[in-house]
Write a protein that holds these residues in place. Structure first.
Motif, short mmCIF file in Angstrom:
data_model
loop_
_atom_site.label_atom_id
_atom_site.label_comp_id
_atom_site.label_asym_id
_atom_site.label_seq_id
_atom_site.Cartn_x
_atom_site.Cartn_y
_atom_site.Cartn_z
N ILE A 1 -56.80 109.72 106.78
CA ILE A 1 -58.17 110.00 106.33
C ILE A 1 -58.18 110.37 104.85
CG2 ILE A 1 -60.10 111.62 106.55
CD1 ILE A 1 -59.62 111.52 109.59
N MET A 2 -57.23 111.18 104.43
CA MET A 2 -57.23 111.60 103.02
C MET A 2 -56.94 110.41 102.09
SD MET A 2 -58.32 114.58 103.48
CE MET A 2 -58.47 115.19 101.81
N SER A 3 -56.34 109.35 102.64
CA SER A 3 -56.05 108.19 101.78
C SER A 3 -57.10 107.09 101.93
CB SER A 3 -54.67 107.61 102.15
OG SER A 3 -54.77 106.92 103.38
N MET A 4 -58.19 107.39 102.63
CA MET A 4 -59.17 106.32 102.91
C MET A 4 -59.85 105.78 101.67
SD MET A 4 -61.14 107.33 106.40
CE MET A 4 -62.41 106.08 106.39
N PHE A 5 -60.15 104.50 101.77
CA PHE A 5 -60.97 103.82 100.78
C PHE A 5 -62.39 104.38 100.86
CE2 PHE A 5 -63.86 100.34 99.76
CZ PHE A 5 -63.31 99.80 98.61
N THR A 6 -62.99 104.64 99.69
CA THR A 6 -64.40 105.08 99.72
C THR A 6 -65.21 104.18 98.80
OG1 THR A 6 -64.17 106.67 97.92
CG2 THR A 6 -63.70 107.48 100.13
N ASP A 7 -66.18 104.74 98.11
CA ASP A 7 -66.93 103.94 97.13
C ASP A 7 -66.12 103.85 95.85
OD1 ASP A 7 -68.53 102.93 95.20
OD2 ASP A 7 -70.13 104.43 95.40
N PRO A 8 -65.65 102.65 95.48
CA PRO A 8 -64.77 102.53 94.31
C PRO A 8 -65.45 102.90 92.99
CG PRO A 8 -65.34 100.37 95.18
CD PRO A 8 -65.89 101.37 96.15
N ASN A 9 -66.79 102.95 93.01
CA ASN A 9 -67.50 103.31 91.77
C ASN A 9 -67.81 104.80 91.68
OD1 ASN A 9 -67.63 100.62 90.81
ND2 ASN A 9 -69.27 100.25 92.30
N HIS A 10 -67.44 105.52 92.69
CA HIS A 10 -67.67 106.96 92.71
C HIS A 10 -66.42 107.62 92.12
CE1 HIS A 10 -68.10 110.91 95.01
NE2 HIS A 10 -69.20 110.83 94.30
N LEU A 11 -66.35 107.59 90.78
CA LEU A 11 -65.09 107.99 90.14
C LEU A 11 -65.04 109.48 89.88
CD1 LEU A 11 -64.76 105.00 87.65
CD2 LEU A 11 -63.51 105.37 89.80
#
Ligand code: TRP
Length: 356
Positions: A223-233
């Motif tokens: 979970i901690m390594s999950m992909f999220t919104d790539p633009n949410h930097l």
């Protein structure tokens, strides 16, 4: 009125993951608990062997894994029949008769089979004939139990369509014997759990699954390594909730009760999502919350799983009993099928068998 019958199942090729859980297992437990259905759940080892012929041990192990996953999520052998496909020879016999009602061209058009052939790249020896015809064997699985309802994932729609065609063709040719089944499909995100890498599907071959039997630490790491919104930097950036796997998992698993316990600044998922969209909410915080939610959901499943792992002979007994019940039912249907085809040569009153 007699109860409606449900037949469903899985290919045993590994442990079951969250995609299986939201896409079907959870719904099966709910259907079981209504008490309104006569339910059969099949572990389709023969179908799994159609593309694993050289590795039967993998399938055998997976039969046990899948059964323990079933029991851990709350499927109850007192309420449903869990059985092994290969132990019901009637299914194979039905398949043989149905194969004559299906053209090669029709099989070649089956979109799920097409897709699988592309993905599996069968190598030098090409597509096994048994694999190519498995939709017909699946029609046998369904019709052997005269199933009214077949709850399955969306990828199984073409199988249901083929099974329905087999039924219509059989009934048209030999008389009304088989029941035309209805598919029952997951709605919304339940049937579309993405992988932790954000790919559209959770799948063993992509290595992007959270398994029901994963240890606590593995679930957390994933979970901690999950992909999220790539633009949410940066934390203050506005974020996207739609298509963001962390929020998709939350939508599938989070209940309001979890907020007071794990994230009391918010009342519900909507508030959390609004904050994420506005900006100012970091991914790590959301992931930590998701981890707490998933541990709460998976903890009891994992604990039951560990108990069953100590009781392998009991697991086998459950399968043996379920297979016995399933076989009796399939034998009835096979009798009806053969009688309607008139190949029940030695039954009584067959004086008109020979028609010159
Ligand atoms: N094809 C299904 C899968 O890949 C497994 C399966 C085999 C099945 N026979 C079935 C599902 C009959 C429903 C009904 O998961």
């Amino acid at each position: 009125m007699s109860k409606k019958r449900i037949l469903t199942g899985d290919r045993p090729t590994g442990k079951l993951h969250l995609g299986h859980y939201t896409g079907s297992l959870r719904n099966r437990v709910a259907l079981q608990n209504t008490g309104e259905y006569d339910m059969y759940i099949m572990i389709a080892d023969q179908q799994a062997l159609t593309d694993n012929a050289k590795d039967p041990q993998k399938i055998i192990n997976s039969v046990m894994e899948v059964t323990m996953d079933y029991l851990s999520v709350g499927l109850d052998p007192e309420k449903v029949n869990i059985f092994i496909q290969s132990q019901i020879p009637e299914l194979t016999e039905l398949t043989t008769y149905y194969l004559n009602l299906v053209s090669v061209a029709r099989l070649q058009r089956n979109p799920t089979v097409k897709e699988e052939i592309k993905q599996k790249s069968f190598g030098g020896e090409g597509v096994p004939a048994g694999f190519f015809v498995y939709p017909v064997s699946q029609a046998a699985d369904i019709t052997a139990f005269k199933a009214d309802l077949v709850p399955v994932g969306n990828d199984q729609k073409p199988m249901l369509e083929q099974a329905r065609e087999v039924v219509r063709s059989f009934n048209h040719t030999y008389g009304d014997v088989l029941v035309e089944p209805e598919g029952m499909y997951p709605e919304g995100i339940e049937g579309r759990m993405p992988g932790i890498d954000g790919k559209a599907k959770m799948s063993k071959s992509l290595g992007n699954c959270i398994y029901l039997s994963d240890e606590e630490a593995d679930v957390k790491k994933k979970i901690m390594s999950m992909f999220t919104d790539p633009n949410h930097l940066r934390v203050q950036d506005p974020g996207r909730v739609e298509g963001n796997p962390v929020f998709i998992y939350l939508e599938a698993f989070c209940r309001d009760e979890y907020f007071p316990e794990f994230l009391p600044e918010y009342q519900n998922l909507e508030e959390l999502e609004d904050h994420y969209r506005r900006g100012g909410l970091g991914d790590v915080k959301v992931k930590k919350f998701l981890n707490n939610v998933m541990q709460a959901e998976l903890g009891p499943i994992r604990a039951r799983r560990k108990e069953w792992e100590q009781r392998i002979p009991d697991v086998l007994d459950i399968l043996k009993e379920g297979s016995k019940v399933a076989q009796a039912k399939a034998a009835e249907t096979l009798n009806d099928v053969k009688a309607s085809m008139r190949i029940n040569y030695f039954d009584s009153d067959q004086s008109d068998m020979y028609q010159k």
